[in-house]
Scaffold this motif. Sequence first.
Motif, PDB file in Angstrom:
ATOM      1  N   SER A   1       4.601 -30.165  31.807  1.00 42.74           N
ATOM      2  CA  SER A   1       3.813 -29.260  30.966  1.00 42.74           C
ATOM      3  C   SER A   1       4.247 -27.812  31.154  1.00 42.74           C
ATOM      4  CB  SER A   1       2.318 -29.400  31.295  1.00 42.74           C
ATOM      5  OG  SER A   1       1.866 -30.705  31.030  1.00 42.74           O
TER       6      SER A   1
ATOM      7  N   VAL B   1       7.214 -26.103  26.858  1.00 39.69           N
ATOM      8  CA  VAL B   1       7.222 -25.053  25.828  1.00 39.69           C
ATOM      9  C   VAL B   1       8.418 -24.123  25.984  1.00 39.69           C
ATOM     10  CG1 VAL B   1       5.962 -23.072  24.886  1.00 39.69           C
ATOM     11  CG2 VAL B   1       4.738 -25.190  25.443  1.00 39.69           C
TER      12      VAL B   1
ATOM     13  N   GLN C   1       5.582 -17.702  23.062  1.00 38.25           N
ATOM     14  CA  GLN C   1       5.255 -18.867  23.880  1.00 38.25           C
ATOM     15  C   GLN C   1       3.808 -18.820  24.362  1.00 38.25           C
ATOM     16  OE1 GLN C   1       8.304 -20.408  26.609  1.00 38.25           O
ATOM     17  NE2 GLN C   1       9.612 -18.734  25.928  1.00 38.25           N
TER      18      GLN C   1
ATOM     19  N   ASN D   1       1.406 -19.504  21.452  1.00 38.19           N
ATOM     20  CA  ASN D   1       1.464 -20.876  20.940  1.00 38.19           C
ATOM     21  C   ASN D   1       0.981 -21.912  21.945  1.00 38.19           C
ATOM     22  OD1 ASN D   1       2.921 -21.270  18.126  1.00 38.19           O
ATOM     23  ND2 ASN D   1       3.926 -19.543  19.128  1.00 38.19           N
ATOM     24  N   SER D   2       0.922 -21.559  23.210  1.00 38.64           N
ATOM     25  CA  SER D   2       0.565 -22.561  24.216  1.00 38.64           C
ATOM     26  C   SER D   2      -0.841 -22.375  24.771  1.00 38.64           C
ATOM     27  CB  SER D   2       1.569 -22.534  25.375  1.00 38.64           C
ATOM     28  OG  SER D   2       1.600 -21.264  25.996  1.00 38.64           O
TER      29      SER D   2
ATOM     30  N   LEU E   1      -2.792 -25.830  23.899  1.00 33.31           N
ATOM     31  CA  LEU E   1      -2.112 -26.697  24.851  1.00 33.31           C
ATOM     32  C   LEU E   1      -2.681 -26.578  26.256  1.00 33.31           C
ATOM     33  CD1 LEU E   1       1.626 -26.342  23.712  1.00 33.31           C
ATOM     34  CD2 LEU E   1      -0.003 -28.162  23.180  1.00 33.31           C
TER      35      LEU E   1
END
Length: 260
Positions: A30, A34, A65, A68-69, A73
């Motif tokens: 994890s 990304v 990053q 988006n994470s 996520l």
Amino acid sequence: MAAITFYLSNTKNELIKLKGTFAMWLSVISGIMVPLLFFLVFFFRYDKLIPEEGINPWNKFMNDQVSNSIPFLVPMFIVLITSLIIQVEHKATGIKHLFALPIPKWSVYYSKLSIVVGSIVATYIYFFIAILIFGSLLGVLRPELNFLEFQPEYFKFIKILGMSFIASLGIVGLQFWLSFRFKNFIVPLAVGMIMVIIGLIVSRAPEAIYFPYAYNILSVLQGSNGPQIFGIPTVLVYSIIFFLITSVVGYLDIRRLNVK
């Protein structure tokens, strides 16, 4: 001293049990997933991502990053990693065995909670290091992107990731309690996934400050510019309070259970 000895001994044992498990590898995967995906995008589409003269390419590389994470996520990872770590014990009836030992139940509960929190911290560290490694590699393989001409803003992004971690604590406390409380792996996982989706939906509403599954999104949207309490972002204060409450209430609930 005896209390500290019990806690440290249990934590050490939990760390040993974690080695080689899927939960440990999930933390590593994890953390680098990304950055690896962004590395591939920048590598193959570099001609469309060449920055203007004087622009630091690290800012876009890291900002994209993070944005988006962190909102989706990170909460999903927390739900999954927490459920997996506790499920290892449920499958092997390990919790029943631990609670039968002549050791305080609180040391069992909080040592496991410490391992969960430690795994999440480790994932953030893997994430940050992977960004730096892949960005530097792009500087070597795609010099047109100018990664080697500039320095990353280390402290800026460490602060962002630190805020995101603290904002995650509210989820950790509740998910850990649910994972400990229910032997069925699906229950805490399903509840967590639903809550994360709801957090995405309500994140723009003023009431989102009372919903811990939206705190990661709020930490990105508001940063240090949102409402504050004594100079600390309100979302972080609420997350810590929620973590402390759920950690204590969760332990009190588990302590009275007859774990079967």
